[in-house]
Design a protein around this motif. Structure first.
Motif, short mmCIF file in Angstrom:
data_model
loop_
_atom_site.label_atom_id
_atom_site.label_comp_id
_atom_site.label_asym_id
_atom_site.label_seq_id
_atom_site.Cartn_x
_atom_site.Cartn_y
_atom_site.Cartn_z
N ARG A 1 0.83 -1.20 0.00
CA ARG A 1 0.00 0.00 0.00
C ARG A 1 0.86 1.25 0.00
O ARG A 1 2.10 1.18 -0.10
N GLU A 2 0.20 2.40 0.16
CA GLU A 2 0.87 3.69 0.22
C GLU A 2 0.57 4.33 1.56
O GLU A 2 -0.54 4.22 2.08
N ILE A 3 1.58 4.96 2.17
CA ILE A 3 1.36 5.65 3.44
C ILE A 3 1.82 7.10 3.31
O ILE A 3 2.62 7.44 2.43
N MET A 4 1.32 7.94 4.22
CA MET A 4 1.69 9.36 4.26
C MET A 4 2.71 9.60 5.36
O MET A 4 2.63 8.99 6.42
N ALA A 5 3.61 10.55 5.09
CA ALA A 5 4.57 10.99 6.10
C ALA A 5 4.66 12.51 6.03
O ALA A 5 4.82 13.07 4.94
N ASP A 6 4.54 13.17 7.17
CA ASP A 6 4.66 14.63 7.24
C ASP A 6 6.02 14.99 7.80
O ASP A 6 6.39 14.58 8.91
N VAL A 7 6.78 15.76 7.04
CA VAL A 7 8.11 16.19 7.44
C VAL A 7 8.08 17.69 7.69
O VAL A 7 7.81 18.47 6.76
N SER A 8 8.31 18.09 8.93
CA SER A 8 8.27 19.51 9.29
C SER A 8 9.60 20.18 8.94
O SER A 8 10.60 19.51 8.68
N ASP A 9 9.59 21.52 8.94
CA ASP A 9 10.78 22.32 8.66
C ASP A 9 11.47 21.87 7.38
O ASP A 9 12.68 21.55 7.38
N PRO A 10 10.75 21.84 6.27
CA PRO A 10 11.35 21.32 5.03
C PRO A 10 12.52 22.15 4.53
O PRO A 10 13.38 21.65 3.81
N GLY A 11 12.57 23.44 4.91
CA GLY A 11 13.65 24.30 4.43
C GLY A 11 15.02 23.86 4.90
O GLY A 11 16.02 24.09 4.23
N SER A 12 15.07 23.22 6.07
CA SER A 12 16.37 22.81 6.61
C SER A 12 16.82 21.45 6.09
O SER A 12 18.00 21.10 6.20
N ARG A 13 15.89 20.67 5.53
CA ARG A 13 16.23 19.31 5.11
C ARG A 13 16.24 19.15 3.59
O ARG A 13 16.79 18.19 3.08
N GLY A 14 15.58 20.06 2.89
CA GLY A 14 15.45 19.89 1.46
C GLY A 14 14.38 18.87 1.12
O GLY A 14 13.74 18.28 1.99
N ILE A 15 14.14 18.66 -0.17
CA ILE A 15 13.12 17.74 -0.63
C ILE A 15 13.73 16.36 -0.85
O ILE A 15 14.80 16.21 -1.46
N LEU A 16 13.06 15.35 -0.30
CA LEU A 16 13.53 13.97 -0.43
C LEU A 16 12.93 13.32 -1.67
O LEU A 16 11.78 13.61 -2.04
N GLU A 17 13.67 12.41 -2.26
CA GLU A 17 13.20 11.70 -3.46
C GLU A 17 13.68 10.26 -3.43
O GLU A 17 14.64 9.92 -2.73
N GLY A 18 12.99 9.42 -4.21
CA GLY A 18 13.44 8.05 -4.42
C GLY A 18 13.26 7.13 -3.24
O GLY A 18 12.31 7.25 -2.46
N GLU A 19 14.18 6.17 -3.07
CA GLU A 19 14.11 5.18 -2.00
C GLU A 19 14.39 5.84 -0.64
O GLU A 19 15.32 6.65 -0.52
N VAL A 20 13.58 5.48 0.33
CA VAL A 20 13.76 6.06 1.67
C VAL A 20 13.59 4.98 2.73
O VAL A 20 12.97 3.94 2.50
N ASN A 21 14.17 5.28 3.87
CA ASN A 21 13.97 4.46 5.06
C ASN A 21 12.78 5.02 5.82
O ASN A 21 12.69 6.24 6.04
#
Length: 368
Positions: free
Chosen positions: A334-354
Motif C-alpha cells: 500500500r501507500e502511506i503518508m509521512a509529514d516532514v516539518s521544517d522542510p527548508g532545513s532538510r530539502g526535498i527527499l526523493e526516491g528510495e527512503v527508510n
C-alpha cells in the motif's frame, strides 16, 4: 474528576421514521469546554437543541445541574445560545440586540445599560452600540451574538457552529477569543462543529458523533492519538491504516504482520488477539523518513516507550504545505503518508527512503 453539570441519559430523538439521536449518554463537567464533533447529519445539532429545549426529548433524560429539564421551557433553563447565522435582529442596534434578553427579564434601565456596556467592553465592541448588524463585519456580528448570549448570566453557553460563516484566517483568531472568554468566565460551554481543528484547539473534551451515536469521548489528545475506531481515526485528521494478522501479544501491545512488514501497535482495549485480523492506525507526523539505509527492516525496541518499526519505501508524490511537506510513500502492499516539518532545513527527499514509525502513537482500531 470534575463534577458533571450537564448530563444526558439514554437520550433519543426521532423525526418520523428517522432516529436522529440514538441512546446518547454524555457527562459534561462544570466549567468545561466540550465539543460535539461529527459530520453533517450525525445528530450533534439536534443534541444541542434538545439541551436548549428547542426540541422535545422522545426518550431519556437531560439534567442541567441537579434539575431534570425535559419539561422545562427554553427561557427557564438559564442557557445562552449562539446560532450559526448569529440570529441578530437586523432592525435593532447593537445595544438593543445585546439588551434583548435583559429586557425580556424586565431589568431596570440603569442595570440594563450597565450590563450591556460591560458585555460590549468584554467582547471588544465598546463604542459600537449604536450601529446596526449590517454595519458590522462578520467577526463583529459574532461578538454581538456572544455578548447577547452572555448578558443574562447563563449557567450553560451553547454554540452551534458559530464560526462557519467567517473566513479561514478570522476563524482562527475568533476561536482563540472564544476560548479566552470561556476561561475568564469559567462557564460551561457546549460547542457544535464539524471542523476537527476547531475541536482540537478549543476543547477540554470532545464527543465524536456518527449516525446519531456518540462513538468516543475523550480529551483532544486521546481523540487524535488514541482513536478506538476506524471512523474516529479517519474523521479527525489525516491517518494511515495497515491491515494484518496478529502474531502475538506483548501485554497491551500487539505484533501485527502486514504486507509492509511487522509492526507493533498499542492495544489497551484488547481488540486484537493472536491469529485474528487487526487494523493499525497511525498519523503521518508519527512517520520519519530518511535516505540513510538502516541495518535491517523489522521492529526494534529499546524500552516500552521507544518502539520503532522500520520499513523501506519509495516516494511516489509530495505536497508542499509551507510548514511541512507531505509525502506519499509506496511500501509493500500500500501507500502511506509521512509529514516532514521544517522542510527548508532538510530539502526535498526523493526516491528510495527508510521509513520509521514511532510505535508509541500507533493504535489498533476497530473497523466501525
Amino acid at each position: 474528576m470534575m463534577e458533571s453539570y450537564v448530563r444526558l441519559e439514554g437520550v433519543v430523538k426521532r423525526f418520523g421514521e428517522t432516529i436522529a439521536v440514538n441512546n446518547v449518554y454524555l457527562d459534561i463537567p462544570k466549567g468545561s469546554f466540550t465539543t460535539l464533533l461529527g459530520p453533517s447529519g450525525c445528530g450533534k445539532t439536534t443534541t444541542l437543541r434538545m439541551i436548549a429545549g428547542f426540541y422535545d426529548v422522545d426518550e431519556g433524560r437531560i439534567y442541567i445541574g441537579d434539575r431534570m429539564v425535559n419539561q422545562i421551557p427554553p427561557h427557564l433553563r438559564n442557557i445562552g445560545m449562539v446560532f450559526q447565522d448569529y440570529a441578530l435582529f437586523p432592525h435593532m442596534t447593537v445595544f438593543e440586540n445585546v439588551s434583548y434578553g435583559l429586557r425580556i427579564r424586565r431589568e431596570s434601565r440603569d442595570r440594563l445599560a450597565q450590563k450591556v456596556r460591560e458585555m460590549l467592553d468584554f467582547v471588544g465592541l465598546s463604542g459600537l452600540d449604536k450601529r446596526y448588524p449590517n454595519q458590522l463585519s462578520g467577526g463583529q456580528q459574532q461578538r454581538v451574538a456572544l455578548a447577547r448570549a452572555l448578558a443574562t448570566g447563563p449557567d450553560v453557553l451553547l454554540l452551534d457552529e458559530p464560526l462557519s460563516n467567517l473566513d479561514a484566517k478570522l476563524r482562527v483568531s475568533v476561536r482563540r477569543e472564544l476560548r479566552e472568554v470561556q476561561r475568564r468566565l469559567g462557564i460551561t460551554v457546549i460547542y457544535v462543529t464539524h471542523d476537527q481543528d476547531e475541536a482540537l484547539e478549543l476543547s477540554d473534551s470532545i464527543a465524536v458523533m456518527n449516525k446519531g451515536i456518540v462513538v468516543q469521548v475523550g480529551t483532544p489528545w486521546e481523540i487524535y492519538f488514541q482513536p478506538r475506531s476506524r471512523f474516529v481515526a479517519d474523521f479527525v485528521g489525516a491517518v494511515n491504516f495497515l491491515a494484518g494478522t496478529v502474531t502475538r501479544r506483548l501485554g497491551t501491545i500487539a505484533e501485527v504482520a502486514s504486507e509492509a512488514g511487522l509492526i507493533l501497535a498499542r492495544d489497551p482495549d484488547g481488540i486484537a488477539q493472536p491469529g485474528g485480523k487487526a487494523l493499525v492506525a497511525f498519523r503521518p507526523e508519527c512517520v520519519e523518513i530518511s535516505t540513510q539505509q538502516d541495518n535491517g527492516e523489522g521492529t526494534t525496541a529499546s524500552g516500552d516507550s521507544d518502539l520503532v518499526t522500520v520499513f523501506r519505501g519509495k516516494i511516489r508524490s509530495r505536497s508542499f504545505l509551507g510548514r511541512m511537506v507531505r509525502y506519499w510513500i509506496e511500501v509493500p502492499g500500500r501507500e502511506i503518508m509521512a509529514d516532514v516539518s521544517d522542510p527548508g532545513s532538510r530539502g526535498i527527499l526523493e526516491g528510495e527512503v527508510n521509513v520509521k514509525i514511532k510505535n508509541d502513537k500507533v493504535r489498533i482500531v476497530s473497523e466501525g
